[in-house]
Design a protein around this motif. Structure first.
Motif, PDB file in Angstrom:
ATOM      1  N   PRO A 234      12.706  36.088  -9.984  1.00 35.35           N
ATOM      2  CA  PRO A 234      14.009  35.559  -9.488  1.00 35.35           C
ATOM      3  C   PRO A 234      12.969  34.236  -9.048  1.00 35.35           C
ATOM      4  O   PRO A 234      12.134  33.569  -8.133  1.00 35.35           O
ATOM      5  N   LYS A 235      14.482  33.313  -9.653  1.00 32.28           N
ATOM      6  CA  LYS A 235      13.549  31.852  -8.997  1.00 32.28           C
ATOM      7  C   LYS A 235      13.962  31.258  -7.684  1.00 32.28           C
ATOM      8  O   LYS A 235      12.695  30.603  -7.020  1.00 32.28           O
ATOM      9  N   GLU A 236      14.324  32.009  -6.904  1.00 30.97           N
ATOM     10  CA  GLU A 236      13.942  31.873  -5.061  1.00 30.97           C
ATOM     11  C   GLU A 236      13.126  32.197  -4.966  1.00 30.97           C
ATOM     12  O   GLU A 236      12.410  31.876  -4.045  1.00 30.97           O
ATOM     13  N   GLY A 244       5.497  27.569  -0.097  1.00 32.46           N
ATOM     14  CA  GLY A 244       4.645  27.856   0.831  1.00 32.46           C
ATOM     15  C   GLY A 244       3.472  27.933   0.726  1.00 32.46           C
ATOM     16  O   GLY A 244       3.008  27.786   1.668  1.00 32.46           O
ATOM     17  N   LEU A 245       2.476  28.124  -0.919  1.00 29.03           N
ATOM     18  CA  LEU A 245       1.214  27.986  -0.618  1.00 29.03           C
ATOM     19  C   LEU A 245       1.206  26.925  -0.850  1.00 29.03           C
ATOM     20  O   LEU A 245       0.556  26.226   0.117  1.00 29.03           O
ATOM     21  N   GLU A 246       1.576  25.851  -1.463  1.00 25.73           N
ATOM     22  CA  GLU A 246       1.740  24.054  -0.998  1.00 25.73           C
ATOM     23  C   GLU A 246       1.695  23.500   0.868  1.00 25.73           C
ATOM     24  O   GLU A 246       1.024  22.449   0.319  1.00 25.73           O
ATOM     25  N   ALA A 247       2.521  24.441   1.051  1.00 24.75           N
ATOM     26  CA  ALA A 247       2.715  23.521   2.151  1.00 24.75           C
ATOM     27  C   ALA A 247       1.469  23.979   3.130  1.00 24.75           C
ATOM     28  O   ALA A 247       1.588  24.056   4.935  1.00 24.75           O
ATOM     29  N   ASP A 248       1.202  25.276   2.888  1.00 25.56           N
ATOM     30  CA  ASP A 248       0.003  26.300   4.212  1.00 25.56           C
ATOM     31  C   ASP A 248      -1.030  25.079   4.797  1.00 25.56           C
ATOM     32  O   ASP A 248      -1.843  24.667   3.879  1.00 25.56           O
ATOM     33  N   ILE A 291       5.578  36.167  -0.930  1.00 23.29           N
ATOM     34  CA  ILE A 291       6.715  37.141  -1.804  1.00 23.29           C
ATOM     35  C   ILE A 291       7.448  38.586  -1.658  1.00 23.29           C
ATOM     36  O   ILE A 291       8.745  38.732  -1.841  1.00 23.29           O
ATOM     37  N   GLU A 292       6.743  38.737  -0.642  1.00 19.22           N
ATOM     38  CA  GLU A 292       7.701  39.334   0.121  1.00 19.22           C
ATOM     39  C   GLU A 292       9.209  38.565   1.257  1.00 19.22           C
ATOM     40  O   GLU A 292      10.084  39.869   1.749  1.00 19.22           O
ATOM     41  N   GLY A 293       9.040  37.673   1.158  1.00 20.27           N
ATOM     42  CA  GLY A 293       9.914  36.791   1.857  1.00 20.27           C
ATOM     43  C   GLY A 293       9.495  37.490   3.674  1.00 20.27           C
ATOM     44  O   GLY A 293      10.665  37.231   4.477  1.00 20.27           O
TER      45      GLY A 293
END
Length: 295
Positions: A234-236, A244-248, A291-293
């Motif tokens: 899914p897009k979201e 999230g990866l880029e902001a870590d 991925i699990e939100g």
């Protein structure tokens, strides 16, 4: 059984036959350390396969763990099952498979040591250590070996892959299926290989973590690539993963377009990882959380 399992079984059978006929001089025996952890097992099996296939050098992997003790390393058995080896592990050559009539210190002529760099006393005799691939402190033994690839990095298996990198190409037909020289990184074949790899394993998200040294200053660098199946993810979820990866703050990822703009059906992001100390042990749990939100 997998092709890899068939290779190990055939190699074991031929080696034991040649050993019984006192015709084992052509063989190189590659061994991991006595502890028999996963790195020792994987590096010895990988070296045997790659040396045999890429260098046409008859090489058999000898597991120093008795067959009756293989169960003591459940992580090894799990990894072997993922590689689709025989569930009975009959395709492995274990230390107790060597006939008592062929003493360990006189039956073999050539050894390659992986994940350790000193031949254990049981094998010392007429044999010669011709190669070492290890990531432990150098004991300074076997200085006349043809190669001594000793580097203090994460795993011996990584060094085995590095040892064969000049011969190990997609055209060689050697798994894993994904392999690309850095200068060929923009070629569409790289992404086709990634897609084939994902399809074969029914993956919807694939991460590729690379480590290398810069050409001029030989400084350690890391890169991170993630590719998703846009038809299944899914897009979201994809946005949450990439953002999230880029902001870590721990990974310190810096977006890069070094792969160009490949035309392929899956979404891709590539980053330079500025925190070179962060490894898969930090990346994997973060990806799972995103991925699990749960982030």
């Amino acid at each position: 059984m997998s092709a890899f399992s068939e290779f190990l079984a055939q190699t074991k059978k031929q080696f034991l036959q040649d050993l019984d006929e006192k015709n084992a001089e052509k063989w190189t025996v590659v061994m991991g350390n006595e502890a028999g952890d996963l790195d020792s097992l994987a590096s010895s099996l990988a070296y045997s396969y790659l040396a045999s296939k890429l260098k046409n050098s008859p090489t058999v992997a000898l597991v120093q763990t008795p067959r009756t003790d293989l169960y003591l390393r459940p992580e090894n058995l799990y990894a072997l099952s993922l590689a689709k080896l025989d569930p009975s592990n009959s395709d492995l050559l274990c230390i107790d498979d060597i006939p008592a009539s062929h003493p360990l210190n006189s039956s073999f002529s050539k050894f390659v040591l992986v994940d350790h760099n000193t031949l254990v006393p049981a094998f010392r005799g007429s044999g010669k250590v011709v190669g070492i691939i290890d990531h432990h402190a150098d004991d300074k033994n076997h200085l006349d070996a043809e190669f001594r690839d000793i580097e203090m990095i994460g795993s011996a298996t990584s060094l085995v892959a590095k040892h064969f990198q000049n011969e190990w190409t997609p055209e060689a037909g050697v798994p894993p299926e994904v392999w690309s020289e850095r200068e060929d990184f923009k070629k569409t074949e790289f992404f086709e290989n990634l897609e084939d790899y994902m399809a074969a394993r029914k993956l919807q998200v694939l991460g590729v973590l690379t480590t290398y040294k810069s050409a001029k200053k030989h400084e350690k660098r890391r890169e991170v690539l993630f590719i998703t199946d846009k038809d299944a993810v899914p897009k979201e979820v994809e946005k949450r993963l990439f953002d999230g990866l880029e902001a870590d703050k721990n990974l310190e990822l810096e977006a890069t377009d070094k792969l160009g703009k490949p035309r392929h059906p899956k979404h891709t992001r590539v980053w330079n990882q500025l925190n070179i100390k962060a490894t898969r042990k930090q990346v994997a749990p973060l990806v799972k959380t995103l991925i699990e939100g749960q982030a």
